[in-house]
Design a protein around this motif. Sequence first.
Motif, PDB file in Angstrom:
ATOM      1  N   LYS A   1      -1.996 -19.603 -13.928  1.00 23.66           N
ATOM      2  CA  LYS A   1      -1.482 -19.035 -15.183  1.00 23.66           C
ATOM      3  C   LYS A   1      -0.085 -18.443 -15.000  1.00 23.66           C
ATOM      4  CE  LYS A   1      -2.521 -15.343 -18.485  1.00 23.66           C
ATOM      5  NZ  LYS A   1      -3.410 -14.221 -18.776  1.00 23.66           N
ATOM      6  N   CYS A   2       0.176 -17.812 -13.830  1.00 24.41           N
ATOM      7  CA  CYS A   2       1.399 -17.028 -13.654  1.00 24.41           C
ATOM      8  C   CYS A   2       2.340 -17.526 -12.559  1.00 24.41           C
ATOM      9  CB  CYS A   2       1.033 -15.573 -13.358  1.00 24.41           C
ATOM     10  SG  CYS A   2       0.069 -14.788 -14.659  1.00 24.41           S
ATOM     11  N   VAL A   3       1.880 -18.425 -11.708  1.00 19.74           N
ATOM     12  CA  VAL A   3       2.725 -18.938 -10.631  1.00 19.74           C
ATOM     13  C   VAL A   3       2.686 -20.467 -10.652  1.00 19.74           C
ATOM     14  CG1 VAL A   3       2.373 -16.883  -9.184  1.00 19.74           C
ATOM     15  CG2 VAL A   3       0.876 -18.885  -8.876  1.00 19.74           C
ATOM     16  N   ALA A   4       3.653 -21.101  -9.993  1.00 19.84           N
ATOM     17  CA  ALA A   4       3.696 -22.566  -9.948  1.00 19.84           C
ATOM     18  C   ALA A   4       2.639 -23.130  -9.006  1.00 19.84           C
ATOM     19  CB  ALA A   4       5.091 -23.031  -9.521  1.00 19.84           C
ATOM     20  N   ALA A   5       2.356 -22.423  -7.921  1.00 17.97           N
ATOM     21  CA  ALA A   5       1.371 -22.903  -6.941  1.00 17.97           C
ATOM     22  C   ALA A   5      -0.001 -23.003  -7.588  1.00 17.97           C
ATOM     23  CB  ALA A   5       1.324 -21.958  -5.744  1.00 17.97           C
ATOM     24  N   PRO A   6      -0.735 -24.074  -7.304  1.00 21.29           N
ATOM     25  CA  PRO A   6      -2.061 -24.215  -7.903  1.00 21.29           C
ATOM     26  C   PRO A   6      -3.121 -23.443  -7.134  1.00 21.29           C
ATOM     27  CG  PRO A   6      -1.632 -26.100  -6.509  1.00 21.29           C
ATOM     28  CD  PRO A   6      -0.382 -25.234  -6.464  1.00 21.29           C
ATOM     29  N   GLY A   7      -4.233 -23.185  -7.800  1.00 24.35           N
ATOM     30  CA  GLY A   7      -5.426 -22.709  -7.123  1.00 24.35           C
ATOM     31  C   GLY A   7      -6.253 -23.916  -6.710  1.00 24.35           C
ATOM     32  N   ILE A   8      -7.432 -23.671  -6.176  1.00 24.41           N
ATOM     33  CA  ILE A   8      -8.330 -24.747  -5.767  1.00 24.41           C
ATOM     34  C   ILE A   8      -9.560 -24.703  -6.661  1.00 24.41           C
ATOM     35  CG2 ILE A   8      -9.717 -25.691  -3.878  1.00 24.41           C
ATOM     36  CD1 ILE A   8      -7.728 -24.372  -1.928  1.00 24.41           C
ATOM     37  N   GLU A   9      -9.813 -25.793  -7.350  1.00 29.23           N
ATOM     38  CA  GLU A   9     -10.917 -25.878  -8.308  1.00 29.23           C
ATOM     39  C   GLU A   9     -12.259 -25.523  -7.681  1.00 29.23           C
ATOM     40  OE1 GLU A   9     -12.418 -26.174 -11.969  1.00 29.23           O
ATOM     41  OE2 GLU A   9     -10.341 -26.766 -11.617  1.00 29.23           O
ATOM     42  N   GLU A  10     -12.481 -25.930  -6.442  1.00 28.50           N
ATOM     43  CA  GLU A  10     -13.772 -25.736  -5.787  1.00 28.50           C
ATOM     44  C   GLU A  10     -14.014 -24.300  -5.311  1.00 28.50           C
ATOM     45  OE1 GLU A  10     -12.789 -29.998  -5.756  1.00 28.50           O
ATOM     46  OE2 GLU A  10     -11.639 -28.221  -5.246  1.00 28.50           O
ATOM     47  N   CYS A  11     -13.007 -23.447  -5.341  1.00 28.16           N
ATOM     48  CA  CYS A  11     -13.148 -22.057  -4.882  1.00 28.16           C
ATOM     49  C   CYS A  11     -13.594 -21.154  -6.033  1.00 28.16           C
ATOM     50  CB  CYS A  11     -11.827 -21.555  -4.308  1.00 28.16           C
ATOM     51  SG  CYS A  11     -11.344 -22.390  -2.789  1.00 28.16           S
ATOM     52  N   PRO A  12     -14.478 -20.191  -5.766  1.00 24.12           N
ATOM     53  CA  PRO A  12     -14.981 -19.328  -6.849  1.00 24.12           C
ATOM     54  C   PRO A  12     -13.947 -18.352  -7.398  1.00 24.12           C
ATOM     55  CG  PRO A  12     -15.859 -18.609  -4.736  1.00 24.12           C
ATOM     56  CD  PRO A  12     -15.129 -19.899  -4.488  1.00 24.12           C
ATOM     57  N   VAL A  13     -12.963 -17.977  -6.566  1.00 16.70           N
ATOM     58  CA  VAL A  13     -11.931 -17.024  -6.983  1.00 16.70           C
ATOM     59  C   VAL A  13     -10.587 -17.468  -6.425  1.00 16.70           C
ATOM     60  CG1 VAL A  13     -11.099 -14.628  -6.836  1.00 16.70           C
ATOM     61  CG2 VAL A  13     -13.551 -15.073  -7.022  1.00 16.70           C
ATOM     62  N   SER A  14      -9.560 -17.408  -7.265  1.00 19.18           N
ATOM     63  CA  SER A  14      -8.183 -17.670  -6.843  1.00 19.18           C
ATOM     64  C   SER A  14      -7.326 -16.496  -7.313  1.00 19.18           C
ATOM     65  CB  SER A  14      -7.657 -18.975  -7.450  1.00 19.18           C
ATOM     66  OG  SER A  14      -8.436 -20.076  -7.037  1.00 19.18           O
ATOM     67  N   LEU A  15      -6.578 -15.920  -6.388  1.00 16.07           N
ATOM     68  CA  LEU A  15      -5.707 -14.787  -6.702  1.00 16.07           C
ATOM     69  C   LEU A  15      -4.259 -15.268  -6.705  1.00 16.07           C
ATOM     70  CD1 LEU A  15      -7.312 -12.083  -4.362  1.00 16.07           C
ATOM     71  CD2 LEU A  15      -7.800 -12.493  -6.776  1.00 16.07           C
ATOM     72  N   GLU A  16      -3.649 -15.296  -7.873  1.00 13.22           N
ATOM     73  CA  GLU A  16      -2.255 -15.716  -8.005  1.00 13.22           C
ATOM     74  C   GLU A  16      -1.349 -14.539  -7.620  1.00 13.22           C
ATOM     75  OE1 GLU A  16      -1.311 -17.438 -11.807  1.00 13.22           O
ATOM     76  OE2 GLU A  16      -3.380 -18.104 -12.096  1.00 13.22           O
ATOM     77  N   CYS A  17      -0.458 -14.776  -6.669  1.00 15.35           N
ATOM     78  CA  CYS A  17       0.340 -13.671  -6.116  1.00 15.35           C
ATOM     79  C   CYS A  17       1.834 -13.960  -6.123  1.00 15.35           C
ATOM     80  CB  CYS A  17      -0.091 -13.409  -4.669  1.00 15.35           C
ATOM     81  SG  CYS A  17      -1.835 -13.031  -4.479  1.00 15.35           S
ATOM     82  N   ARG A  18       2.596 -12.914  -6.407  1.00 11.55           N
ATOM     83  CA  ARG A  18       4.048 -12.946  -6.273  1.00 11.55           C
ATOM     84  C   ARG A  18       4.424 -12.071  -5.077  1.00 11.55           C
ATOM     85  NH1 ARG A  18       6.025 -10.518 -10.987  1.00 11.55           N
ATOM     86  NH2 ARG A  18       5.931  -8.560  -9.880  1.00 11.55           N
ATOM     87  N   VAL A  19       5.248 -12.594  -4.184  1.00 12.98           N
ATOM     88  CA  VAL A  19       5.638 -11.854  -2.985  1.00 12.98           C
ATOM     89  C   VAL A  19       6.516 -10.663  -3.376  1.00 12.98           C
ATOM     90  CG1 VAL A  19       6.911 -11.943  -0.797  1.00 12.98           C
ATOM     91  CG2 VAL A  19       5.469 -13.882  -1.493  1.00 12.98           C
ATOM     92  N   GLU A  20       6.076  -9.480  -2.985  1.00 13.10           N
ATOM     93  CA  GLU A  20       6.833  -8.257  -3.238  1.00 13.10           C
ATOM     94  C   GLU A  20       7.620  -7.822  -2.006  1.00 13.10           C
ATOM     95  OE1 GLU A  20       6.693  -6.033  -6.186  1.00 13.10           O
ATOM     96  OE2 GLU A  20       6.095  -7.948  -7.036  1.00 13.10           O
ATOM     97  N   GLN A  21       7.088  -8.166  -0.835  1.00 13.72           N
ATOM     98  CA  GLN A  21       7.719  -7.706   0.407  1.00 13.72           C
ATOM     99  C   GLN A  21       7.293  -8.629   1.550  1.00 13.72           C
ATOM    100  OE1 GLN A  21       6.666  -3.664   1.244  1.00 13.72           O
ATOM    101  NE2 GLN A  21       8.226  -3.388   2.802  1.00 13.72           N
ATOM    102  N   ILE A  22       8.207  -8.844   2.492  1.00 12.65           N
ATOM    103  CA  ILE A  22       7.890  -9.596   3.702  1.00 12.65           C
ATOM    104  C   ILE A  22       8.156  -8.678   4.886  1.00 12.65           C
ATOM    105  CG2 ILE A  22       8.360 -11.632   5.113  1.00 12.65           C
ATOM    106  CD1 ILE A  22       9.478 -12.987   2.571  1.00 12.65           C
ATOM    107  N   LEU A  23       7.126  -8.429   5.670  1.00 11.19           N
ATOM    108  CA  LEU A  23       7.255  -7.572   6.850  1.00 11.19           C
ATOM    109  C   LEU A  23       7.298  -8.446   8.093  1.00 11.19           C
ATOM    110  CD1 LEU A  23       4.616  -4.851   5.902  1.00 11.19           C
ATOM    111  CD2 LEU A  23       7.090  -4.755   5.593  1.00 11.19           C
ATOM    112  N   ARG A  24       8.384  -8.358   8.856  1.00 10.83           N
ATOM    113  CA  ARG A  24       8.538  -9.122  10.092  1.00 10.83           C
ATOM    114  C   ARG A  24       7.860  -8.317  11.203  1.00 10.83           C
ATOM    115  NH1 ARG A  24      10.355 -13.562   7.347  1.00 10.83           N
ATOM    116  NH2 ARG A  24      12.151 -13.025   6.088  1.00 10.83           N
TER     117      ARG A  24
END
Length: 195
Positions: free
Chosen positions: A105-128
């Motif tokens: 709904k909110c990101v270009a990346a797809p979820g997986i139909e066979e999975c019971p839950v998909s969490l659409e995420c936008r990267v807020e921070q990258i920690l090296r």
Amino acid sequence: MSKEYWKPSNMLYPVPAVLVTCRDAQGHDNLMTAAWTGTVCSDPVMVSVSIRKERYSHDIIEKSREFVLNLTTKKLVFATDYAGVKSGRDIDKWQALGLHRCPSKCVAAPGIEECPVSLECRVEQILRLGSHDMFVGRVLSTDIDPVYLDDKGKFDLGRADLIAYNHGEYRALGECLGTFGFSVRKKDHRPSGRG
């Protein structure tokens, strides 16, 4: 009897075994398995996934600034392992595993139909951090399979047969031992068998 003292190691088990999906700028989708993932904040809802820099998905997620975490089940244990040992640089894992994309709904990346839950995420921070970079993502949408809704509309994730990763092994989750707060409820409200 005392404990043995070992060198520092990742012994925080079990952990979720999730399938991470992402899409590059050319519209190519990839999926990978990750076990270094978890909840980091409830308001706003945020999760994390730690990925080695050499993994194919790392560069895609770093550039696209989004990903989807997909919960895995007993039926998906083969796909979960396969997606973790094969690289999207070499094969189309979607096709190889017969998995189906589910539009997000909110990101270009797809979820997986066979999975019971998909969490659409936008990267807020990258920690090296060293061997892995941690991508901290804000959950923009929680996509659920309605087959796990009961007649009152409550989501029953216990019926999904989720799996966890436990020190090199995929394990099924077991019986419910209590619900949040059961230890402080009045005695007559405690589950049977508990004193």
